[in-house]
Design a protein around this motif. Structure first.
Motif, PDB file in Angstrom:
ATOM      1  N   GLU A 161       0.822  -1.209   0.000  1.00 19.61           N
ATOM      2  CA  GLU A 161       0.000   0.000   0.000  1.00 19.61           C
ATOM      3  C   GLU A 161       0.857   1.261   0.000  1.00 19.61           C
ATOM      4  OE1 GLU A 161      -3.502   1.878   2.724  1.00 19.61           O
ATOM      5  OE2 GLU A 161      -3.259  -0.283   2.704  1.00 19.61           O
ATOM      6  N   ILE A 162       1.996   1.178   0.711  1.00 21.37           N
ATOM      7  CA  ILE A 162       2.850   2.362   0.802  1.00 21.37           C
ATOM      8  C   ILE A 162       3.442   2.707  -0.561  1.00 21.37           C
ATOM      9  CG2 ILE A 162       5.022   3.219   1.763  1.00 21.37           C
ATOM     10  CD1 ILE A 162       4.295   1.686   4.338  1.00 21.37           C
ATOM     11  N   LEU A 163       3.911   1.683  -1.267  1.00 23.76           N
ATOM     12  CA  LEU A 163       4.442   1.906  -2.606  1.00 23.76           C
ATOM     13  C   LEU A 163       3.379   2.493  -3.509  1.00 23.76           C
ATOM     14  CD1 LEU A 163       6.636  -0.937  -4.123  1.00 23.76           C
ATOM     15  CD2 LEU A 163       6.901   1.555  -4.304  1.00 23.76           C
ATOM     16  N   PHE A 164       2.180   1.901  -3.452  1.00 25.94           N
ATOM     17  CA  PHE A 164       1.067   2.345  -4.271  1.00 25.94           C
ATOM     18  C   PHE A 164       0.778   3.820  -4.015  1.00 25.94           C
ATOM     19  CE2 PHE A 164      -3.551   3.072  -4.323  1.00 25.94           C
ATOM     20  CZ  PHE A 164      -3.761   2.956  -5.674  1.00 25.94           C
ATOM     21  N   ASN A 165       0.689   4.185  -2.720  1.00 23.57           N
ATOM     22  CA  ASN A 165       0.343   5.559  -2.387  1.00 23.57           C
ATOM     23  C   ASN A 165       1.447   6.531  -2.754  1.00 23.57           C
ATOM     24  OD1 ASN A 165      -2.193   5.006  -1.509  1.00 23.57           O
ATOM     25  ND2 ASN A 165      -1.596   4.708   0.625  1.00 23.57           N
ATOM     26  N   SER A 166       2.713   6.102  -2.632  1.00 22.78           N
ATOM     27  CA  SER A 166       3.757   7.058  -2.954  1.00 22.78           C
ATOM     28  C   SER A 166       3.831   7.272  -4.463  1.00 22.78           C
ATOM     29  CB  SER A 166       5.108   6.633  -2.375  1.00 22.78           C
ATOM     30  OG  SER A 166       5.616   5.551  -3.098  1.00 22.78           O
ATOM     31  N   SER A 167       3.599   6.233  -5.271  1.00 23.15           N
ATOM     32  CA  SER A 167       3.618   6.491  -6.709  1.00 23.15           C
ATOM     33  C   SER A 167       2.399   7.311  -7.111  1.00 23.15           C
ATOM     34  CB  SER A 167       3.718   5.198  -7.508  1.00 23.15           C
ATOM     35  OG  SER A 167       2.607   4.384  -7.269  1.00 23.15           O
ATOM     36  N   LEU A 168       1.280   7.121  -6.441  1.00 21.24           N
ATOM     37  CA  LEU A 168       0.101   7.940  -6.712  1.00 21.24           C
ATOM     38  C   LEU A 168       0.391   9.404  -6.393  1.00 21.24           C
ATOM     39  CD1 LEU A 168      -2.935   7.771  -7.568  1.00 21.24           C
ATOM     40  CD2 LEU A 168      -3.482   7.708  -5.128  1.00 21.24           C
ATOM     41  N   GLU A 169       1.093   9.620  -5.291  1.00 21.28           N
ATOM     42  CA  GLU A 169       1.409  10.994  -4.898  1.00 21.28           C
ATOM     43  C   GLU A 169       2.328  11.662  -5.927  1.00 21.28           C
ATOM     44  OE1 GLU A 169       2.698  11.362  -0.866  1.00 21.28           O
ATOM     45  OE2 GLU A 169       2.747  13.554  -0.973  1.00 21.28           O
ATOM     46  N   VAL A 170       3.312  10.898  -6.412  1.00 21.88           N
ATOM     47  CA  VAL A 170       4.212  11.463  -7.425  1.00 21.88           C
ATOM     48  C   VAL A 170       3.438  11.806  -8.694  1.00 21.88           C
ATOM     49  CG1 VAL A 170       6.138  10.904  -8.976  1.00 21.88           C
ATOM     50  CG2 VAL A 170       6.281  10.308  -6.545  1.00 21.88           C
ATOM     51  N   ARG A 171       2.550  10.901  -9.124  1.00 25.46           N
ATOM     52  CA  ARG A 171       1.776  11.167 -10.346  1.00 25.46           C
ATOM     53  C   ARG A 171       0.852  12.365 -10.168  1.00 25.46           C
ATOM     54  NH1 ARG A 171       0.345   5.591 -10.383  1.00 25.46           N
ATOM     55  NH2 ARG A 171       1.777   4.367 -11.658  1.00 25.46           N
ATOM     56  N   PHE A 172       0.233  12.440  -8.995  1.00 25.67           N
ATOM     57  CA  PHE A 172      -0.670  13.556  -8.701  1.00 25.67           C
ATOM     58  C   PHE A 172       0.096  14.885  -8.776  1.00 25.67           C
ATOM     59  CE2 PHE A 172      -3.202  15.795  -5.136  1.00 25.67           C
ATOM     60  CZ  PHE A 172      -4.211  16.204  -5.988  1.00 25.67           C
TER      61      PHE A 172
END
Ligand SMILES: *Cc1c(COP(=O)(O)O)cnc(C)c1O
Length: 234
Positions: free
Chosen positions: A3-14
């Motif tokens: 989940e942490i990886l998922f959220n951090s890549s989402l944050e970068v894309r955002f």
């Protein structure tokens, strides 16, 4: 995927998408924040919406009613603004009228009439964009430029709907020049409509948001650049 990886890549894309939007606003001399981001969450799980909401995103776009309703059910605790952006079959209008704040894809009066009848009286007016076919016969969705004024005239007389503007999806594969032309034609068509209160041009997706913003977009609808490649239709 953790989940942490998922959220951090989402944050970068955002952050990347917000930065692209800012740069495009700046490059065309538009005021910062004049374009709103609609996060297109079709085929994405409710947890992805929750994670993006936690980063500050409130407006989400969905294409398929049943998929949207099941996510909305899980996300009821969040204060989200829902945009319906997909093709509309008449048997879906009541669910859309009940559960969405915006509809971007109205392209015939019959659908507008049903949305008007089915919008609950205790809800704010449903915000509507008319989808225009800017690509001629190569696209199935959207009213023609010739039919736009009649549709808009019919629509503004309906209760519980508020016509806000126009939406378009140019056909894929156009030259940069023709992409500019398509968006520009949409803007000019909106300016030519004889109605007050039109303030929305819903145009621009992951691949063409800069071009759309340079032509006056007020809402970009972004899926892939935010969430990554979509799995096939849920
Ligand atoms: C899927 C979709 C989008 C998002 O497209 P991306 O290229 O993934 O950004 C925008 N608008 C509509 C109407 C869509 O169906």
């Amino acid at each position: 995927m953790s989940e942490i990886l998922f959220n951090s890549s989402l944050e970068v894309r955002f952050d990347t998408v917000l930065h692209r939007m800012q740069k495009a606003e700046q490059a065309s001399g538009r005021s910062p924040g004049s374009t709103k981001l609609i996060a297109v969450s079709k085929t994405q799980p409710a947890e992805a919406i929750r994670a993006l909401f936690a980063l500050g995103q409130s407006d989400f776009g969905e294409n398929y009613l049943n998929e949207a309703l099941s996510k909305q059910e899980v996300l009821r605790d969040l204060d989200l603004v829902w945009h319906f952006i997909g093709p509309i079959q008449s048997n879906k209008t009541s669910g859309i009228a009940l559960h969405f704040d915006w509809v971007h894809s109205v392209d015939r009066l019959r659908i507008a009439e049903r949305l008007s009848q089915q919008r609950p009286k205790d809800r704010p007016d449903l915000n509507i964009c008319i989808q225009v076919n800017v690509s001629g016969e190569n696209s199935k969705s959207g009213v023609t430029f010739e039919g736009l004024t009649d549709l808009a005239t019919g629509l503004v007389s309906l209760p519980r709907l508020k016509l806000r503007g126009l939406m378009a999806i140019p056909e894929p594969g156009l030259s940069i020049e023709n992409q500019h032309q398509s968006f520009k034609k949409l803007r000019e068509a909106m300016l030519a409509l004889p109605f007050e209160g039109l303030d929305t041009l819903s145009m621009g997706m992951s691949d063409d948001l800069e071009i759309a913003i340079s032509e006056g977009s007020s809402m970009v609808r972004i899926g892939t650049s935010l969430f990554g490649t979509r799995l096939s239709k849920a």
